[in-house]
Write an enzyme that holds these catalytic residues in place. Structure first.
Site, short mmCIF file in Angstrom:
data_model
loop_
_atom_site.label_atom_id
_atom_site.label_comp_id
_atom_site.label_asym_id
_atom_site.label_seq_id
_atom_site.Cartn_x
_atom_site.Cartn_y
_atom_site.Cartn_z
N TYR A 49 91.78 32.20 14.27
CA TYR A 49 90.77 31.24 15.46
C TYR A 49 91.59 29.91 15.22
O TYR A 49 92.16 29.41 15.61
CB TYR A 49 89.98 31.17 14.99
CG TYR A 49 88.36 30.28 15.55
CD1 TYR A 49 87.69 30.68 17.02
CD2 TYR A 49 88.39 29.05 15.48
CE1 TYR A 49 87.26 29.39 17.84
CE2 TYR A 49 87.60 27.60 16.21
CZ TYR A 49 87.22 28.32 17.89
OH TYR A 49 86.45 27.50 18.61
N SER B 67 87.71 32.41 22.68
CA SER B 67 88.12 30.84 22.48
C SER B 67 88.78 29.82 22.70
O SER B 67 90.21 30.15 23.23
CB SER B 67 86.89 30.15 22.20
OG SER B 67 86.17 28.89 22.46
N ASP C 238 80.62 32.22 32.93
CA ASP C 238 80.88 31.04 30.84
C ASP C 238 81.10 29.00 31.69
O ASP C 238 82.01 29.37 31.96
CB ASP C 238 82.53 31.25 30.07
CG ASP C 238 82.69 30.52 29.35
OD1 ASP C 238 82.28 30.16 28.76
OD2 ASP C 238 83.57 31.57 28.27
N HIS D 256 79.57 32.32 27.70
CA HIS D 256 80.80 32.59 26.44
C HIS D 256 81.08 33.44 25.57
O HIS D 256 81.38 33.59 24.32
CB HIS D 256 81.04 31.06 26.16
CG HIS D 256 82.66 30.49 25.33
ND1 HIS D 256 83.36 30.92 26.11
CD2 HIS D 256 82.09 30.08 24.18
CE1 HIS D 256 84.30 29.89 24.78
NE2 HIS D 256 83.63 29.93 24.27
#
Length: 721
Positions: A491, A571, A655, A690
């Site tokens: 991430y 993301s 999303d 999302h």
């Protein structure tokens, strides 16, 4: 690909199964991919003459039309892409077997920690494969009953429960729902005893909690409905409202955010447990907030400023009368707890209660105590304090892993926390606040033998010499031969910490002999604000370098090799995968970017994207920042003539956090420029957003597709028994 060709190919792959002595693994994999790629016909994606100019530099945007999520042409493109992608996926010989195993492992009862509201004890429960968790309750020692079943909200399970909050005495409940995965919510108010709906739903609510003031009403936040598409149009002025029970939403009181001086992208309001103070937090990005309080015990009390700048992340943890307890990283990058009187709560009057340490603090309260949870190399340690700042004890945890926060009401005598790590399903513990003892409240029913797996933390060196931790999980007895299918997940942003946690889907991956590796990249919050800032703006490349170095560590130490390595992230993690695969297309075999931020020049023009500028910067703010963003933006760095990894881009049509146009453009660029044999596909989920609230059935299908695509493109022809 024609059906006959696909069936023949499936037969060839099963027959080969990697056993032929004259075909190497790499040759076998490349041969397979060549056959597939020769038969894939990607949909034609129209190009348009759109050029933006930044500081004198023209930047073409040929797929700008894909940003219009309401157009028939975009919808037709989505349908055509899905037809190709699912046509490919459905012919992977073991896809159905993988889905069946996921369903089997997923199918066990899951129960959350109990919490008391009024005369009832509530808990969340899923009997196994229910699309959404059901809220149950029990009065005293009576039989449990269903209180709220989100599976009844819609026939296909795509409307989810997004929040639930009770009035002071527990007699009234307000809950929010998300339809199709959207961040836009409706709030429904009901009598908790009779379950009768009391008034018309509140609509157009977004990025909001529900915080009650006694039994009279609650505070919530939203934006004015944007012009154009509500799924992609920019929203940048958040407002806090008070809804009084029984009055129409049109008459709700605007509390904060209406004045030009109060314009904030994000505003939240919450009431302290004793109903004494309203706390208002405002911010313009995902890091840094100003802070205000209002004394609700005084009619027409003024708004009092606690912080008038955005240089810290600070919130009110609790209060005892007029004494406020704040958690802050102002002049304390790893956070500390301070106290101050509400009459004059400015920083110059703050007094340290629990000072900053070398480890990152998060704090909660319950049972009349403060609980300080620290991250030590991304692993939890937890301590109990009284409200005078005296340490009572360290709370003994079952081992290395992640403990959730201990929290509850002041009068609670028992609190609950969950402990987990990458190979240990979540176990709920009850904690006696007076005795300081933990007992198992509920063990997981997951069909997974943790003792057969190993999860260890290693440290590796990134490009600039920074020491980075990574946790690697796998079956005991793993042979370090470079041939183990491996998913490297990352991430690296927004102060988000990746701490060890169990995943049903990843349990199946491990069961298949896969390796699962998670590095704690810069940009995250594992080592506090400095670690976060080291992966932002003009230092964002550090995040990508950390991820690349993690991949190289796994290869050098023979956990895997390039031919058996996949990178995955969602993301901001999707951006990570997109940037790394375009910078180092030679590094991995498979790339799995999910709901990623792929167009770094325009991300801030959609929904609440402008709030991400603390981490990213924007192309308009300076020529230096424009060039830096342009240098790694995935959409702008796909090059013709380059062999990219097998790629499965995943996104969803609802999303409205990271709009799907990011993924649409990236997939179009890859399909038009891929020089190698590997497929570049996009899987677009419908009536999903999302990620939050995605039905279990859709989640299982997604993982079956992701895992089968990954293994298939690593040349693995059949699943292990």
């Amino acid at each position: 690909m024609k059906k006959a060709q696909l069936l023949a190919l499936a037969g060839v792959l099963v027959a080969c199964s990697g056993e032929s002595p004259d075909v190497s693994d790499a040759e076998h994999s490349n041969m397979k991919s060549s056959v597939i790629e020769a038969d894939i016909v990607y949909p034609q994606t129209r190009k348009v003459e759109v050029v933006d100019t930044y500081f004198g530099t023209p930047v073409p945007d040929p797929y700008r039309w894909l940003e219009d999520d309401r157009s028939e042409e975009t919808q037709a493109w989505v349908e055509a892409q899905n037809a190709v992608t699912f046509g490919y996926l459905e012919r992977i010989p073991y896809r159905d077997k993988l889905k069946a195993r996921l369903e089997q492992v997923w199918n066990y009862e899951k129960v959350g920690s109990p919490f008391k509201e009024g005369d009832y004890t509530y808990f969340y429960r899923n009997d196994g494969l229910q699309n959404q968790y059901v809220v149950w309750r029990r009065k005293g020692d009576g039989e449990p009953e269903i209180f709220l079943d989100p599976n009844q909200f819609s026939e296909d399970g795509t409307t989810s429960l997004a929040g639930l909050s009770f009035s002071k005495d527990g007699s009234i409940a307000a809950y929010s729902i998300s339809e199709g995965g959207s961040d836009w919510r409706k709030i429904i108010v009901m009598d908790a005893e009779t379950k009768e709906i009391l008034e018309a739903p509140l609509v157009d609510v977004k990025f909001s909690g529900i915080s009650w003031k006694g039994n009279e009403g609650f505070f919530y936040s939203s934006y004015d409905k944007p012009e154009g598409s509500e799924l992609s149009a920019k929203t940048d002025q958040h407002k806090l409202y008070f809804h009084k029970l029984g009055q129409p939403q049109s008459e709700d009181q605007l509390v904060f955010g209406g004045e030009p001086s109060q314009k904030r992208r994000y505003v939240s309001g919450y009431v302290t447990e004793d109903d004494r103070f309203l706390v208002i937090s405002g911010s313009n990005s995902t890091s840094g907030n100003d802070l205000y309080i209002r004394d609700l015990s005084q009619p027409d009390a003024p708004l009092v400023t606690v912080l008038d700048h955005f240089d810290s992340d600070t919130y009110v943890l609790d209060n005892v009368g007029s004494k406020l307890y704040l958690v802050t990283n102002l002049d304390a990058p790893n956070k500390k707890i301070v106290t101050v009187d509400a009459a004059d709560p400015v920083p110059s009057n703050w007094e340290d209660l629990i000072p900053e340490t070398e480890h990152v603090l998060s704090a909660s309260t319950g049972g009349g105590y403060i609980f300080a949870r620290y991250m030590v190399d991304a692993l939890s340690r937890m301590y109990q304090y009284d409200f005078n700042g005296e340490r009572i004890r360290e709370i003994e945890l079952p081992g290395p892993g992640t403990a959730s926060s201990l929290s509850g009401k002041k009068e609670d005598e028992a609190l609950y926390y969950t402990f987990t790590n990458y190979k240990t399903p979540g176990t709920i513990f009850s904690f006696d606040v007076a005795e300081g003892k933990s007992e198992i409240y509920r063990e997981s029913g997951a069909d997974f033998d943790s003792s057969a797996y190993e999860s260890k933390q290693v440290f590796y060196t990134s490009k600039d010499g920074t020491r980075v931790p990574m946790t690697i999980t796998y079956k005991k007895g793993l042979e370090l031969n470079g041939k183990n299918p491996t998913i490297l997940y990352g991430y690296g942003g927004f102060n988000i910490s990746l701490t060890p946690s169990f995943s049903i889907a990843n349990a199946v991956w491990l069961e298949l002999g896969g390796v699962y590796a998670v590095p704690n990249l810069r940009g995250g919050g594992e080592y506090g604000k400095r670690w976060h800032d080291a992966g932002t703006k003009l230092q964002k490349q550090n995040v990508f370098d950390d991820f690349i170095a993690a991949a190289e560590y796994l290869i050098e130490n023979k956990y895997t090799s390039r031919d058996y390595l996949a990178i995955r992230g969602g993301s901001n993690g999707g951006l990570l995968v997109g940037a790394v695969m375009t910078q180092r297309p030679d590094l991995v075999k498979v790339a799995l970017p999910a709901v990623g931020v792929m167009d770094m020049l325009r991300y801030h023009t959609f929904t609440a994207g402008a709030g991400w500028a603390y981490d990213y910067g924007t192309a308009e703010e300076s020529e230096e920042m424009f060039k830096y963003l342009m240098g790694y933006s995935p959409v702008h760095n796909v090059r013709a003539g380059v062999e990219y990894p097998a790629t499965l881009v995943t996104t969803a049509d609802h999303d409205d956090r990271v709009v799907p146009a990011h993924s649409f453009k990236f997939a179009a660029e890859l399909q038009s420029k891929q020089a190698g044999a590997a497929p570049t596909l996009i899987r677009i989920e419908t009536k999903a957003g999302h990620g939050a609230g995605t039905p279990v059935s859709k989640t299982i299908e997604q993982y079956a597709d992701i895992f089968s695509f990954t293994l298939f493109n690593m040349g693995i022809s059949e699943l292990p028994n």
